[in-house]
Design an enzyme around this catalytic site. Structure first.
Site, mmCIF file in Angstrom:
data_model
loop_
_atom_site.group_PDB
_atom_site.id
_atom_site.type_symbol
_atom_site.label_atom_id
_atom_site.label_comp_id
_atom_site.label_asym_id
_atom_site.label_seq_id
_atom_site.Cartn_x
_atom_site.Cartn_y
_atom_site.Cartn_z
ATOM 1 C CG HIS A 121 -1.748 -1.217 1.382
ATOM 2 N ND1 HIS A 121 -2.889 -1.491 0.663
ATOM 3 C CD2 HIS A 121 -1.540 -2.295 2.192
ATOM 4 C CE1 HIS A 121 -3.373 -2.669 1.029
ATOM 5 N NE2 HIS A 121 -2.572 -3.184 1.946
ATOM 6 C CB SER A 147 14.368 22.195 -15.234
ATOM 7 O OG SER A 147 13.502 23.303 -15.388
ATOM 8 C CE LYS A 175 12.763 19.074 -11.107
ATOM 9 N NZ LYS A 175 11.684 19.525 -12.005
ATOM 10 C CD GLU A 234 9.477 11.782 -15.292
ATOM 11 O OE1 GLU A 234 9.514 12.528 -16.293
ATOM 12 O OE2 GLU A 234 9.560 12.182 -14.122
#
Length: 462
Positions: free
Chosen positions: A156, A277, A283, A290
């Site tokens: 979970h 970024s 970043k 992804e």
């Protein structure tokens, strides 16, 4: 210019209609397979004395010339010739003269395209299987370095029990092993030949389908000509297996993305597989993970698209089936690219073992060990569960973890506790003691690594 099939027609379609119906924009990817199938077909026609030896040799010479031009990217395809088959046939006739028109004796574009796709998927399935093994090897190599590296195990997405990081990585190794097995098993249904089934009913020419199949390395032939030209199960199965594979990759991508966040800091992706970024200089984004996670959806879409296309089709061939190719090509490239990227990500990622070690000392994931401890001393597990739950509540109220509680709190909870409880609660002890078959105990992880190594060695040898 008249169509190769245009004898019965008195009108020609407008260019935009031709463009809509043409598949050459994408099925030119089958150029190698189409030529390979044609070489086998014409060789068979010669063996069966349907064409003369001279005709066969001339056609084979022309096909080999086209194959060399294809390798050099010298072929120019035309929408007016619709598809890869008519384009190559037209090129062959231009190359060697009217005798090139005899190549199509005893076959149809229907069995021709089906043969091409069987050949294409057979080749690419084997390449994908090799890429799966490469990723498994990367997971195995990382796992061998981290047998005693601990990481919180989750259910979970809540910390549950500490596990060996190697054990966690090997979970994906075995998922991939099942994926490999599904691809391998699919070859039994994929590696059969539709060539010679004709448009739908076979042919009157005395062809030898088994011989043509043997030339192409197929294990056998379709036993029903209608089935041979209309079957796309083998593509559906490939897309289905690829969807399961991509689902597994996507799950691991999600973990890598989480683990590489500032909140987790369990791993760091290599710069090669991350991006920055355009506005935020600090970043470091796990873009490749992804992207793979995102591309999973397009593979699912390709599967559902083909299932939807096929569900209402009567036998045998229908033009709808032209829609079987783009999703297949796209899935092949997506899966191969994802696997190759993934192997690199796993091989080069940095594992922050200290952060993982700290994490397993700052949670309650050793609570189950307390319940098991009491159960081994005769307390019914359900009662032990309640006792430990209350101890966890005490620790939360005090703002500490179980290892930080004084022994007096344990004694107050149950007289069965002894001072060795702190050794029992240590995360490494918790993991080491889970030595049941397939468990996260270090000895079991070593056993699992031996099994994984055997899988890799067996596949390499085969």
């Amino acid at each position: 210019m008249a169509k190769l099939w245009g004898g019965r027609f008195t009108k020609t379609a407008e260019e935009w209609v031709d463009a809509f119906g043409a598949s050459i924009g994408f099925d030119q990817a089958l150029v190698d397979e189409d030529i390979e199938g044609s070489l086998a077909h014409v060789t068979m026609l010669g063996k069966c004395e349907i064409l003369s030896k001279e005709e066969v040799e001339k056609i084979k010479s022309g096909l080999n010339t086209l194959r060399e031009k294809a390798k050099k990217k010298e072929l120019v395809f035309s929408v007016s010739e619709e598809d890869i088959h008519l384009n190559l046939e037209k090129m062959l006739i231009d190359e060697i003269g009217p005798v090139g028109g005899k190549l199509h004796t005893g076959r149809s574009r229907n069995d021709q395209v089906a043969t091409d796709m069987h050949l294409y998927l057979r080749n690419n399935t084997k390449e994908i299987m090799a890429a799966v093994k490469k990723l498994q090897e990367a997971l195995y190599n990382q796992a061998t370095k981290h047998i005693e590296t601990l990481i919180p195990g989750y259910t979970h997405l809540q910390r549950a029990q500490p596990v060996s990081f190697a054990h966690h990585l090997l979970a994906y190794f075995w998922m991939l092993e099942r994926d490999y097995g599904r691809y391998e098993d699919s070859l039994k249904r994929l590696n059969i030949s539709p060539l010679g089934a004709g448009a739908l009913a076979g042919t009157t020419f005395p062809i030898d389908r088994a011989y043509a199949a043997e030339l192409l390395g197929f294990d056998g032939i379709y036993h029903n000509s209608l089935d041979a030209v209309s079957d796309r199960d083998f593509i559906v199965e490939f897309l289905s297996t690829s969807s399961v594979l991509m689902m597994h990759l996507s799950r691991l991508c999600e973990e890598l993305i989480l683990w590489s966040t500032q909140e987790f800091q369990f791993i760091e992706m290599d710069d090669t597989f991350a991006t920055g970024s355009s506005i935020m200089p600090q970043k470091k984004n796990p873009d490749m993970a992804e992207l793979i996670r995102g591309k999973t959806g397009r593979v699912y879409g390709n599967l559902f698209s083909l299932l939807t296309t096929l569900k209402g089709l009567p036998l045998a061939y229908n033009k709808d089936m032209q829609e079987d190719k783009e999703g297949m090509f796209d899935t092949v490239e997506t899966v191969k690219g994802s696997l190759n990227i993934f192997a690199g990500m796993i091989e080069t990622m940095t594992v922050n073992t200290d952060t993982m070690e700290k994490a397993v000392h700052q949670d309650f994931s050793n609570a189950t060990e307390l319940a098991d401890y009491l159960a081994t001393k005769g307390m019914p597990f359900r009662e032990a569960h309640e006792v430990v739950g209350k101890l966890v509540l005490v620790a939360i109220q005090k703002g500490v973890f179980l290892l930080d509680l004084p022994f007096s709190d344990y004694k107050e909870a149950s007289e069965l506790f002894e001072e060795n409880i702190f050794d029992v609660l240590h995360p490494k002890t918790v993991v080491a003691r889970r030595n049941s078959a397939g468990g996260t105990g270090f000895e079991q992880v070593k056993v699992a690594l031996e099994k994984a190594e055997n899988c890799l060695n067996v596949q390499t040898q085969s």
